[in-house]
Design a protein around this motif. Structure first.
Motif, PDB file in Angstrom:
ATOM      1  N   ASP A   8      10.097 -16.874  -7.204  1.00 19.24           N
ATOM      2  CA  ASP A   8       9.322 -16.747  -5.966  1.00 19.24           C
ATOM      3  C   ASP A   8       7.995 -17.454  -6.175  1.00 19.24           C
ATOM      4  O   ASP A   8       7.375 -17.310  -7.237  1.00 19.24           O
ATOM      5  CB  ASP A   8       9.097 -15.275  -5.597  1.00 19.24           C
ATOM      6  CG  ASP A   8       8.682 -15.107  -4.143  1.00 19.24           C
ATOM      7  OD1 ASP A   8       7.581 -15.588  -3.771  1.00 19.24           O
ATOM      8  OD2 ASP A   8       9.431 -14.495  -3.375  1.00 19.24           O
ATOM      9  N   ASP A   9       7.549 -18.211  -5.182  1.00 19.44           N
ATOM     10  CA  ASP A   9       6.303 -18.957  -5.357  1.00 19.44           C
ATOM     11  C   ASP A   9       5.068 -18.076  -5.241  1.00 19.44           C
ATOM     12  O   ASP A   9       3.963 -18.529  -5.539  1.00 19.44           O
ATOM     13  CB  ASP A   9       6.227 -20.107  -4.339  1.00 19.44           C
ATOM     14  CG  ASP A   9       6.291 -19.613  -2.909  1.00 19.44           C
ATOM     15  OD1 ASP A   9       7.221 -18.863  -2.572  1.00 19.44           O
ATOM     16  OD2 ASP A   9       5.412 -19.975  -2.113  1.00 19.44           O
ATOM     17  N   ASN A  36       8.946 -21.764  -8.931  1.00 18.72           N
ATOM     18  CA  ASN A  36       9.565 -22.778  -8.074  1.00 18.72           C
ATOM     19  C   ASN A  36      10.969 -23.078  -8.570  1.00 18.72           C
ATOM     20  O   ASN A  36      11.373 -22.653  -9.654  1.00 18.72           O
ATOM     21  CB  ASN A  36       8.718 -24.057  -8.028  1.00 18.72           C
ATOM     22  CG  ASN A  36       8.452 -24.615  -9.413  1.00 18.72           C
ATOM     23  OD1 ASN A  36       9.359 -25.012 -10.131  1.00 18.72           O
ATOM     24  ND2 ASN A  36       7.175 -24.608  -9.820  1.00 18.72           N
ATOM     25  N   THR A  54      16.205 -15.064  -5.919  1.00 18.05           N
ATOM     26  CA  THR A  54      15.307 -16.147  -5.511  1.00 18.05           C
ATOM     27  C   THR A  54      14.929 -16.073  -4.038  1.00 18.05           C
ATOM     28  O   THR A  54      15.755 -15.719  -3.188  1.00 18.05           O
ATOM     29  CB  THR A  54      15.948 -17.524  -5.800  1.00 18.05           C
ATOM     30  OG1 THR A  54      15.064 -18.555  -5.357  1.00 18.05           O
ATOM     31  CG2 THR A  54      17.290 -17.698  -5.100  1.00 18.05           C
ATOM     32  N   ASP A  55      13.687 -16.418  -3.767  1.00 22.65           N
ATOM     33  CA  ASP A  55      13.253 -16.583  -2.387  1.00 22.65           C
ATOM     34  C   ASP A  55      14.009 -17.770  -1.794  1.00 22.65           C
ATOM     35  O   ASP A  55      14.339 -18.727  -2.496  1.00 22.65           O
ATOM     36  CB  ASP A  55      11.740 -16.839  -2.353  1.00 22.65           C
ATOM     37  CG  ASP A  55      11.161 -16.714  -0.950  1.00 22.65           C
ATOM     38  OD1 ASP A  55      11.885 -16.244  -0.058  1.00 22.65           O
ATOM     39  OD2 ASP A  55      10.002 -17.107  -0.764  1.00 22.65           O
ATOM     40  N   ARG A  57      12.872 -19.663   0.976  1.00 18.00           N
ATOM     41  CA  ARG A  57      11.947 -20.717   1.397  1.00 18.00           C
ATOM     42  C   ARG A  57      10.831 -20.852   0.372  1.00 18.00           C
ATOM     43  O   ARG A  57      10.022 -19.943   0.193  1.00 18.00           O
ATOM     44  CB  ARG A  57      11.387 -20.387   2.782  1.00 18.00           C
ATOM     45  CG  ARG A  57      10.473 -21.470   3.338  1.00 18.00           C
ATOM     46  CD  ARG A  57      10.005 -21.124   4.741  1.00 18.00           C
ATOM     47  NE  ARG A  57      11.088 -21.139   5.700  1.00 18.00           N
ATOM     48  CZ  ARG A  57      10.962 -20.755   6.957  1.00 18.00           C
ATOM     49  NH1 ARG A  57       9.814 -20.270   7.387  1.00 18.00           N
ATOM     50  NH2 ARG A  57      11.996 -20.816   7.779  1.00 18.00           N
ATOM     51  N   MET A  58      10.787 -21.993  -0.321  1.00 19.10           N
ATOM     52  CA  MET A  58       9.748 -22.274  -1.312  1.00 19.10           C
ATOM     53  C   MET A  58       9.366 -23.743  -1.203  1.00 19.10           C
ATOM     54  O   MET A  58      10.185 -24.568  -0.787  1.00 19.10           O
ATOM     55  CB  MET A  58      10.252 -21.974  -2.732  1.00 19.10           C
ATOM     56  CG  MET A  58      10.583 -20.529  -3.000  1.00 19.10           C
ATOM     57  SD  MET A  58      11.119 -20.275  -4.728  1.00 19.10           S
ATOM     58  CE  MET A  58      12.664 -21.202  -4.770  1.00 19.10           C
ATOM     59  N   ASP A  62      13.867 -25.643  -2.535  1.00 20.68           N
ATOM     60  CA  ASP A  62      13.957 -24.297  -1.973  1.00 20.68           C
ATOM     61  C   ASP A  62      15.125 -23.530  -2.599  1.00 20.68           C
ATOM     62  O   ASP A  62      15.859 -24.050  -3.456  1.00 20.68           O
ATOM     63  CB  ASP A  62      14.070 -24.336  -0.448  1.00 20.68           C
ATOM     64  CG  ASP A  62      15.353 -25.016   0.030  1.00 20.68           C
ATOM     65  OD1 ASP A  62      16.290 -25.162  -0.776  1.00 20.68           O
ATOM     66  OD2 ASP A  62      15.403 -25.391   1.218  1.00 20.68           O
ATOM     67  N   GLY A  63      15.297 -22.286  -2.191  1.00 23.24           N
ATOM     68  CA  GLY A  63      16.326 -21.447  -2.790  1.00 23.24           C
ATOM     69  C   GLY A  63      17.733 -21.952  -2.567  1.00 23.24           C
ATOM     70  O   GLY A  63      18.606 -21.787  -3.427  1.00 23.24           O
ATOM     71  N   SER A  83      14.959 -12.882   1.739  1.00 27.24           N
ATOM     72  CA  SER A  83      14.777 -13.562   3.019  1.00 27.24           C
ATOM     73  C   SER A  83      13.898 -12.742   3.957  1.00 27.24           C
ATOM     74  O   SER A  83      13.690 -11.548   3.764  1.00 27.24           O
ATOM     75  CB  SER A  83      16.137 -13.795   3.685  1.00 27.24           C
ATOM     76  OG  SER A  83      16.653 -12.577   4.193  1.00 27.24           O
ATOM     77  N   THR A  87      14.112 -16.634   8.511  1.00 24.61           N
ATOM     78  CA  THR A  87      14.730 -17.640   7.641  1.00 24.61           C
ATOM     79  C   THR A  87      16.252 -17.597   7.733  1.00 24.61           C
ATOM     80  O   THR A  87      16.941 -17.980   6.794  1.00 24.61           O
ATOM     81  CB  THR A  87      14.306 -17.429   6.170  1.00 24.61           C
ATOM     82  OG1 THR A  87      14.707 -16.122   5.742  1.00 24.61           O
ATOM     83  CG2 THR A  87      12.826 -17.601   6.002  1.00 24.61           C
ATOM     84  N   TYR A  90      18.579 -20.453   6.932  1.00 23.75           N
ATOM     85  CA  TYR A  90      18.886 -20.614   5.509  1.00 23.75           C
ATOM     86  C   TYR A  90      19.942 -19.604   5.067  1.00 23.75           C
ATOM     87  O   TYR A  90      20.800 -19.912   4.242  1.00 23.75           O
ATOM     88  CB  TYR A  90      17.626 -20.419   4.670  1.00 23.75           C
ATOM     89  CG  TYR A  90      16.562 -21.463   4.891  1.00 23.75           C
ATOM     90  CD1 TYR A  90      16.553 -22.645   4.165  1.00 23.75           C
ATOM     91  CD2 TYR A  90      15.560 -21.264   5.833  1.00 23.75           C
ATOM     92  CE1 TYR A  90      15.577 -23.604   4.359  1.00 23.75           C
ATOM     93  CE2 TYR A  90      14.567 -22.214   6.038  1.00 23.75           C
ATOM     94  CZ  TYR A  90      14.576 -23.380   5.305  1.00 23.75           C
ATOM     95  OH  TYR A  90      13.617 -24.322   5.508  1.00 23.75           O
TER      96      TYR A  90
END
Length: 392
Positions: A8-9, A36, A54-55, A57-58, A62-63, A83, A87, A90
């Motif tokens: 996660d960012d 990232n 993992t997230d 949106r990064m 991205d994930g 999420s 999102t 995604y």
């Protein structure tokens, strides 16, 4: 111990997750974390990682891209997506990638995360014995096969062992949930994203409160197969669904309608009948036709001047011809073939009034190679031959 990588960012999210649970008590080692996708991919390649949280949106990778690369290089690694409701474009791709699960960041709590991790650990144990892993799309298709006697699997409890759980000892309940048709109309992409939001929320609520399988038909209709009794205490499904409808309205500003089967199915083979009964119990003042019939009518409208058959329509909307024929007659009150003929004769009347085309030309335009047969059908429904109708 199973090794976990969290990506996660936002460092505050990673820190919150790390101290939210006693990971070791779940048999999980917090092996590493990354800010990232690029950093996460290096860790996966260098370390022994069993699952990645993992997230979606990064910045940068991205994930979704991360999951694609992990799946290509180490397909045994399980992916859990984090999420938000905004999102879901995604999340749709995440489902296609075979995500183990996904958590809603604003509302997830300790119990939900722990339940998710236990589910993923169970999946890891299966894959460690080389058991084939289904994607969410494949599982959804398998669940849909339970609703149609023509596609009902020979060994449903072997294919979906969760339905053999002791919680189903009293039988199976079935409910159908849809967005009200008088809700604000959106374009197709927006409709799908909104539906995924609803599906996600309904799945999380039912998993927490009651149990069962939640799946969908063509991103338009949610089906819930559940035990007769909720996880704790007693309750009836219609009352629960009314409460859930209010929660969905508060969180997503979407109005739902629902219908349940008339009584619990004592045997899993009764699910197709329960589904048919639930379809026919929708209140007519809220939604006239089921989604299946509406899709069938839309297909007919688009292809009426072509060779429209029950088999082709059924294939286009992913139901068997026999099933479509039965539900079409029950909801519309006429056979599928009569519906086709009636609509073609409506076009024929318009063409006879507004054009100078000959009868055999109109018959050919409507797909009738024999103009005498066309004239007979026309007279059967109007009381006049085509020329009599034109000249009256």
């Amino acid at each position: 111990m199973w090794n976990l990588l969290v990506v996660d960012d936002e460092s505050i999210v990673r820190m919150g997750l790390r101290y939210m649970l006693d990971w070791e008590s779940l048999g999980i080692c917090w092996k590493a974390e990354a800010a990232n996708g690029e950093e996460a991919l290096r860790i996966v390649e260098q370390e022994s990682i069993h699952f990645v949280m993992t997230d979606i949106r990064m910045p940068g990778m991205d994930g979704i891209e991360l999951a694609q690369k992990i799946r290509h290089r180490k397909p045994e690694v399980q992916i859990i997506f984090l999420s938000s409701y905004d999102t879901f474009t995604y999340v749709r791709e995440a489902l296609r990638l075979g995500a183990a699960d996904y958590l809603h960041k604003p509302t997830m709590d300790e119990d939900e995360i722990a339940d998710t991790m236990q589910k993923v650990i169970s999946r890891l144990k299966l894959t460690s014995h080389e058991t084939p892993r289904r994607t969410e799309e494949e599982k959804n298709g398998l669940c849909l096969s339970l609703l149609d006697p023509f596609t009902f699997p020979a060994e449903p409890l072997q294919l979906l062992p969760e339905l053999a759980d002791v919680s189903y000892k009293e039988g199976y309940e079935l409910a159908i949930i849809r967005k009200r048709c008088d809700a604000v109309q959106e374009n197709e992409d927006a409709e799908q994203l909104r539906f995924l939001s609803i599906l996600h929320l309904v799945g999380k609520l039912t998993a927490k409160d009651w149990g069962g399988l939640v799946f969908h038909r063509n991103l338009r209709e949610i089906i819930w197969i559940a035990p007769v009794r909720p996880h704790t205490g007693n309750g009836d499904m219609p009352s629960y669904l009314k409460g859930m409808r209010q929660k969905v309205l508060e969180l997503l500003n979407v109005r739902l309608i629902f219908a349940c089967g008339p009584s619990p199915c004592r045997d899993i083979t009764s699910l197709p009948d329960a589904y048919m009964s639930a379809l026919l119990r929708f209140p007519r003042n809220e939604q006239s036709d089921s989604f299946i019939v509406r899709r069938a009518k839309e297909y007919v409208d688009r292809h009426l001047l072509e060779d429209v058959t029950l088999a082709r329509v059924g294939e286009s909307i992913h139901v068997s011809p026999g099933y479509l024929s039965r539900i079409f007659f029950k909801e519309i009150g006429e056979n599928f073939s009569d519906y086709i003929i009636r609509n073609k004769m409506d076009i024929a009347r318009k063409m006879l009034r507004e054009t100078s085309r000959k009868v055999y030309e109109i018959a050919a335009d409507l797909g009738y190679s024999n103009p005498y047969y066309f004239s007979k059908l026309f007279k059967d429904r109007t009381g006049l031959t085509p020329l009599e109708y034109r000249n009256q």
